[in-house]
Design a protein around this motif. Structure first.
Motif, PDB file in Angstrom:
ATOM      1  N   VAL A 116       4.018  -0.681   3.958  1.00  0.00           N
ATOM      2  CA  VAL A 116       2.808  -1.246   4.543  1.00  0.00           C
ATOM      3  C   VAL A 116       2.165  -2.208   3.550  1.00  0.00           C
ATOM      4  CG1 VAL A 116       0.498  -0.754   5.460  1.00  0.00           C
ATOM      5  CG2 VAL A 116       2.381   0.816   5.944  1.00  0.00           C
ATOM      6  N   ILE A 139       9.550   2.909   5.925  1.00  0.00           N
ATOM      7  CA  ILE A 139       8.463   1.998   6.272  1.00  0.00           C
ATOM      8  C   ILE A 139       7.718   1.585   5.014  1.00  0.00           C
ATOM      9  CG2 ILE A 139       6.155   1.960   7.327  1.00  0.00           C
ATOM     10  CD1 ILE A 139       7.225   3.717   9.540  1.00  0.00           C
ATOM     11  N   ALA A 190       8.121   5.867   1.178  1.00  0.00           N
ATOM     12  CA  ALA A 190       8.801   6.341  -0.022  1.00  0.00           C
ATOM     13  C   ALA A 190       7.960   7.417  -0.687  1.00  0.00           C
ATOM     14  CB  ALA A 190       9.034   5.176  -0.983  1.00  0.00           C
ATOM     15  N   ALA A 237       7.832   8.825   6.477  1.00  0.00           N
ATOM     16  CA  ALA A 237       8.548   7.554   6.625  1.00  0.00           C
ATOM     17  C   ALA A 237       8.329   6.612   5.455  1.00  0.00           C
ATOM     18  CB  ALA A 237       8.131   6.878   7.924  1.00  0.00           C
ATOM     19  N   GLU A 294       3.575   7.939  -5.789  1.00  0.00           N
ATOM     20  CA  GLU A 294       2.174   7.579  -5.694  1.00  0.00           C
ATOM     21  C   GLU A 294       1.985   6.232  -5.002  1.00  0.00           C
ATOM     22  OE1 GLU A 294      -0.891   6.927  -9.113  1.00  0.00           O
ATOM     23  OE2 GLU A 294      -0.234   9.003  -9.084  1.00  0.00           O
ATOM     24  N   GLY A 295       1.281   6.228  -3.913  1.00  0.00           N
ATOM     25  CA  GLY A 295       0.971   5.001  -3.200  1.00  0.00           C
ATOM     26  C   GLY A 295      -0.354   5.195  -2.506  1.00  0.00           C
ATOM     27  N   ALA A 296      -0.905   4.117  -1.947  1.00  0.00           N
ATOM     28  CA  ALA A 296      -2.209   4.206  -1.308  1.00  0.00           C
ATOM     29  C   ALA A 296      -2.104   4.908   0.045  1.00  0.00           C
ATOM     30  CB  ALA A 296      -2.794   2.809  -1.134  1.00  0.00           C
ATOM     31  N   ILE A 297      -1.013   4.627   0.750  1.00  0.00           N
ATOM     32  CA  ILE A 297      -0.856   5.080   2.122  1.00  0.00           C
ATOM     33  C   ILE A 297       0.473   5.801   2.282  1.00  0.00           C
ATOM     34  CG2 ILE A 297      -0.355   4.204   4.457  1.00  0.00           C
ATOM     35  CD1 ILE A 297      -2.336   2.000   4.005  1.00  0.00           C
ATOM     36  N   CYS A 343      -4.301   3.167  -7.971  1.00  0.00           N
ATOM     37  CA  CYS A 343      -3.103   2.352  -7.853  1.00  0.00           C
ATOM     38  C   CYS A 343      -3.478   1.081  -7.091  1.00  0.00           C
ATOM     39  CB  CYS A 343      -2.001   3.100  -7.116  1.00  0.00           C
ATOM     40  SG  CYS A 343      -2.535   4.023  -5.686  1.00  0.00           S
ATOM     41  N   ILE A 344      -2.652   0.067  -7.220  1.00  0.00           N
ATOM     42  CA  ILE A 344      -2.855  -1.160  -6.454  1.00  0.00           C
ATOM     43  C   ILE A 344      -2.604  -0.837  -4.978  1.00  0.00           C
ATOM     44  CG2 ILE A 344      -1.724  -3.370  -5.915  1.00  0.00           C
ATOM     45  CD1 ILE A 344      -1.670  -4.033  -8.786  1.00  0.00           C
ATOM     46  N   GLY A 345      -3.401  -1.397  -4.104  1.00  0.00           N
ATOM     47  CA  GLY A 345      -3.187  -1.164  -2.673  1.00  0.00           C
ATOM     48  C   GLY A 345      -4.125  -0.121  -2.102  1.00  0.00           C
ATOM     49  N   GLY A 378      11.104  -0.469   4.910  1.00  0.00           N
ATOM     50  CA  GLY A 378      10.939   0.075   3.570  1.00  0.00           C
ATOM     51  C   GLY A 378      11.832  -0.640   2.577  1.00  0.00           C
ATOM     52  N   GLY A 379      11.789  -0.175   1.334  1.00  0.00           N
ATOM     53  CA  GLY A 379      12.553  -0.826   0.269  1.00  0.00           C
ATOM     54  C   GLY A 379      11.753  -1.987  -0.285  1.00  0.00           C
ATOM     55  N   GLY A 413      -1.857   8.381   0.397  1.00  0.00           N
ATOM     56  CA  GLY A 413      -0.594   8.400  -0.317  1.00  0.00           C
ATOM     57  C   GLY A 413      -0.476   9.625  -1.202  1.00  0.00           C
ATOM     58  N   ALA A 471       0.807  -1.217   0.000  1.00  0.00           N
ATOM     59  CA  ALA A 471       0.000   0.000   0.000  1.00  0.00           C
ATOM     60  C   ALA A 471       0.841   1.267   0.000  1.00  0.00           C
ATOM     61  CB  ALA A 471      -0.934   0.018   1.211  1.00  0.00           C
ATOM     62  N   THR A 472       2.147   1.138   0.194  1.00  0.00           N
ATOM     63  CA  THR A 472       3.008   2.320   0.151  1.00  0.00           C
ATOM     64  C   THR A 472       3.669   2.421  -1.211  1.00  0.00           C
ATOM     65  OG1 THR A 472       4.590   0.920   1.331  1.00  0.00           O
ATOM     66  CG2 THR A 472       3.467   2.605   2.599  1.00  0.00           C
ATOM     67  N   ALA A 473       4.161   3.602  -1.547  1.00  0.00           N
ATOM     68  CA  ALA A 473       4.807   3.808  -2.842  1.00  0.00           C
ATOM     69  C   ALA A 473       6.052   2.936  -2.926  1.00  0.00           C
ATOM     70  CB  ALA A 473       5.174   5.281  -3.015  1.00  0.00           C
ATOM     71  N   PRO A 474       6.337   2.404  -4.093  1.00  0.00           N
ATOM     72  CA  PRO A 474       7.561   1.616  -4.228  1.00  0.00           C
ATOM     73  C   PRO A 474       8.774   2.535  -4.115  1.00  0.00           C
ATOM     74  CG  PRO A 474       6.554   1.987  -6.379  1.00  0.00           C
ATOM     75  CD  PRO A 474       5.623   2.560  -5.361  1.00  0.00           C
ATOM     76  N   GLY A 475       9.919   1.950  -3.834  1.00  0.00           N
ATOM     77  CA  GLY A 475      11.133   2.756  -3.715  1.00  0.00           C
ATOM     78  C   GLY A 475      11.646   2.789  -2.303  1.00  0.00           C
ATOM     79  N   GLU A 476      12.707   3.560  -2.097  1.00  0.00           N
ATOM     80  CA  GLU A 476      13.374   3.545  -0.809  1.00  0.00           C
ATOM     81  C   GLU A 476      12.658   4.431   0.205  1.00  0.00           C
ATOM     82  OE1 GLU A 476      17.711   4.817   0.222  1.00  0.00           O
ATOM     83  OE2 GLU A 476      17.734   3.082  -1.101  1.00  0.00           O
ATOM     84  N   GLY A 477      12.208   3.825   1.294  1.00  0.00           N
ATOM     85  CA  GLY A 477      11.574   4.574   2.358  1.00  0.00           C
ATOM     86  C   GLY A 477      11.832   3.855   3.658  1.00  0.00           C
ATOM     87  N   ILE A 505      16.665  -2.114   4.029  1.00  0.00           N
ATOM     88  CA  ILE A 505      15.919  -1.205   3.157  1.00  0.00           C
ATOM     89  C   ILE A 505      16.535  -1.181   1.757  1.00  0.00           C
ATOM     90  CG2 ILE A 505      15.399   1.250   2.767  1.00  0.00           C
ATOM     91  CD1 ILE A 505      15.008   1.491   5.796  1.00  0.00           C
ATOM     92  N   ILE A 551      -4.750  11.376  -3.738  1.00  0.00           N
ATOM     93  CA  ILE A 551      -3.429  10.767  -3.926  1.00  0.00           C
ATOM     94  C   ILE A 551      -2.681  11.432  -5.079  1.00  0.00           C
ATOM     95  CG2 ILE A 551      -2.291   8.627  -4.675  1.00  0.00           C
ATOM     96  CD1 ILE A 551      -4.392   7.107  -3.052  1.00  0.00           C
TER      97      ILE A 551
END
Lengths: 456, 456
Positions: free
Chosen positions: A23, A21, B15, B13, B18-21, A453-455, A92-93, B92, A13-19, B139, A139
């Motif tokens: 979810v 956290i 990335a 916290a 665009e993400g859901a959360i 987006c997915i999630g 994350g990651g 997100g 549910a979070t954006a892809p890439g380096e972060g 990460i 979003i």
């Protein structure tokens, strides 16, 4: 409607890439069972834990510990989808999140489709379609003001407006249908007059709601503002001055042609697509003529044109001709190099309040120009939290509005046609129902949730 | 150490993108106060809510509602940093998260520095420096295996190994120091012998831990595998066959030179940087000679060379010369176009077990080649969850190991020097202490946490 779903969905549910956290979100009847299967932590298993609590522990999959996590427990109906749900917060990651997701899928969930969580929230009745659409607008929001507008829509303001139109139309249709039981002689004229008056009132409410489309369109898509003028009038300098003062430059896009450059910026919370154009002048050079043709094409799509006149050069009737040709567009006339204006150069023919004098070097007039850009675009000054309609809503409103107008016409004929008028109102109701999702079909839902987006 | 911090830090916290959360994380003594100030939901204010619970509601800032959120409440010391902490889960995308972050900062928090949450977790004693480093490795992990290794380190396996070295060294230093109270005559020889034996045992433990660097290095950086051979041997086809079978291609990087192309792939959980090279042959053409020079340079950095011989061409002594020249490198000899081998073409001089016959067209031998790549790189087959040391740990271990060796030498002299030997062990202890963070200085922490992203 909740019991329609027997499967449990999961997605990152979070954006892809380096972060820090990530979810992974899980929703459906097997959520807590999956949590019991893959999560280990102190105390009782997740399904025995209180709702709205979270626990620290580990998620394990087929090949050992997937990640150290925080597990959030939602009990139906107190979740985003109104289903049983869990959220797993891991590192994350991509690698850690993928490990968690794999463990969840191995334990019995299936990968969610784009927007499927929000689709379930809609189908369970927690939110209507207008609110679902606000989720993805929020979003996608690139500016604070766009986010505010989406939040307003999410809170249900727009739903109330559409609900009011629906209820009023419904009441009027019922009133009309009641009159059908009476013969024309039996029916007092005041009743028909009353319905007609109410229909006219309804029409104006349609217009008010329709008028919010413009602002919503600008918030979502950004306004195309084109800087035009003779070569050397200082157009590029002005573009840089406008961009340079505002740190909120989003990105620099290469134009579709060699001759137009599009830059994105934010003025007063609104995204603006600022375009520099090839200078406008008569030319026999083929390449330059092609460039100017493109400029005219860009001009025809512009929401606003800033026409720039070189203040350091003698007055040129060509500028007046161009401004005359642009009379159908929204135009701001600006005079550049105002620090160089003297008796030999540009002189306004009469004291013209509507002309802005700017000097990019002295940074004169830039703030005033921005203020006028916002004013000319028809955007309200300052923060106001108003939900705005989208292209989809506009289409539905126009269609329903047309039916309302038809209905009014049918009633005001010398021989009124209340039956036909009522059926027109019923048509309008169906159209309005599609806005909030009171009436929906699979294709409509697919179109809306494919944007997600997915999630989510 | 917790009371050192009087300020409260906050950061996004998740990335960006665009993400859901999205999650905004807040840690420090004012966290719950800030939650009370900006959050509104049903029931008692956040600070009166039970720890490890979450609530649905709204975060508001200076210009109204910032977002609809889920608020997570952590009470000290049961949080990542052992401080009071909250997490705010919002929509997100960038706009909503920035609105939440702004509200938090306006309410009294300051923006966190990169890695500052993990730094606080270290300074509060919740994790040691090795575990803190594992967080960022996890990460950054690009493969599952790298993630597993980081998780192992996070769980404290490496800390135990280093702790054991530290404790053993400390005990031996103390033993040695005790002997100083006795004259040489009073001290039984068995005591010195015992210490010497224990030092030798310690040395071998150092070596075991040092040997894990190789695998860790490959996991973190990826192994450079170079495909070499004469022009037309089928090198590019082999590269494509290796990449094509594996969907885990990360990215295609243009080489530093026109003649080498680097592709990233994953074999058996390990990232491999696969490089195609210009064909090796004697040439008088200046440009080609330059290309071959670059190839030799690439070869010198390779962790592994796949030397490819054209199976459809007559045997060429040139290949043997090249293989001889590569005798110091780790090499896999492969024969291409195995489907075309006949009596007139390539014939192995003797039945050679170590040669792999491949046919990219028939997809023969590719799986075996991959297996050998992993074997030759010295990577253990299958999943094994072992923490591996990093370059920093290696440097510290080598330095401490040197002091242990010196100490052993000082004791085994004809006139033993227990005082000098003991002080050498004390030096080793200081170095070892830097690995886990028992001993630290500001510069060390800055170096480590500068690698982190903001919000972790």
């Amino acid at each position: 409607m909740n019991d329609v779903y027997t499967d449990t969905i999961a997605a990152l549910a979070t954006a892809p890439g380096e972060g820090a956290i990530s979810v992974v979100r899980v929703s459906g009847p097997q959520s807590l069972m999956i949590a019991d299967r893959i999560f280990s932590g102190k105390g009782a298993p997740p399904s025995q834990q209180p709702a709205n609590s979270f626990k620290h522990g580990f998620v394990s999959g087929a090949d050992g510990v997937a990640d150290e996590v925080i597990l959030l427990l939602y009990h139906a109906p107190h979740s985003y989808t109104r289903e049983e749900a869990i959220e797993i917060q891991g590192h994350g990651g991509s690698a850690a999140a993928q490990r968690i997701l794999r463990a969840v899928l191995d334990a019995g969930a299936r990968l969610a489709e784009p927007g499927e969580f929000t689709k379930r929230a809609f189908l369970s009745g927690r939110i209507d379609l207008l609110q679902a659409e606000a989720v993805i607008d929020l979003i996608r929001a690139r500016t604070d003001r766009a986010a505010q507008s989406a939040l307003e829509q999410l809170s249900g303001t727009l739903s109330l407006s559409f609900g009011h139109l629906y209820d009023t139309t419904l009441a009027l249709a019922a009133d009309l249908e009641t009159t059908l039981d009476f013969s024309e002689d039996e029916l007092p004229e005041s009743v028909t007059n009353d319905i007609e008056a109410k229909l006219k009132q309804l029409e104006s409410e349609f217009k008010t709601l329709l008028s919010s489309w413009h602002e919503g369109h600008l918030l979502r898509e950004g306004a195309l503002v084109v800087i035009a003028g003779k070569p050397n009038a200082g157009k590029s300098t002005l573009l840089n001055a406008l961009l340079g003062k505002d740190r909120a430059i989003v990105t620099s896009l290469p134009g579709t042609t060699r001759d137009t450059i599009e830059e994105q910026m934010v003025i007063n919370g609104f995204p603006v697509r600022l375009t520099d154009t090839a200078g406008l002048r008569e030319s026999t050079c083929e390449i330059e003529t092609a460039g100017i043709r493109r400029t005219r094409d860009t001009l025809s799509h512009a929401e606003l044109v800033i026409y720039l006149i070189d203040g350091s050069a003698p007055r040129d009737p060509y500028d007046s001709d161009q401004l005359t040709a642009l009379h159908k567009k929204s135009v701001i006339t600006a005079v550049s190099k105002s620090d160089l204006i003297n008796n030999d150069t540009y002189q306004p023919s009469a004291p013209d309040q509507s002309v802005i004098y700017i000097s990019a070097i002295k940074n004169d007039g830039i703030t005033e120009l921005k203020r006028q850009i916002i004013a000319k675009l028809g955007i309200h000054e300052g923060a106001h939290h108003q939900a705005t309609i989208s292209e989809r809503h506009r289409r539905l409103l126009i269609s329903a509005h047309k039916d309302i107008l038809e209905s009014t016409l049918l009633l005001s004929r010398s021989t009124p046609e209340p039956a036909l008028a009522a059926s027109r109102l019923r048509l309008a109701l169906e159209t309005l129902g599609e806005a909030t999702g009171r009436i929906y079909h699979e294709e409509l839902l697919n179109n809306i949730f494919a944007r997600f987006c997915i999630g989510k």
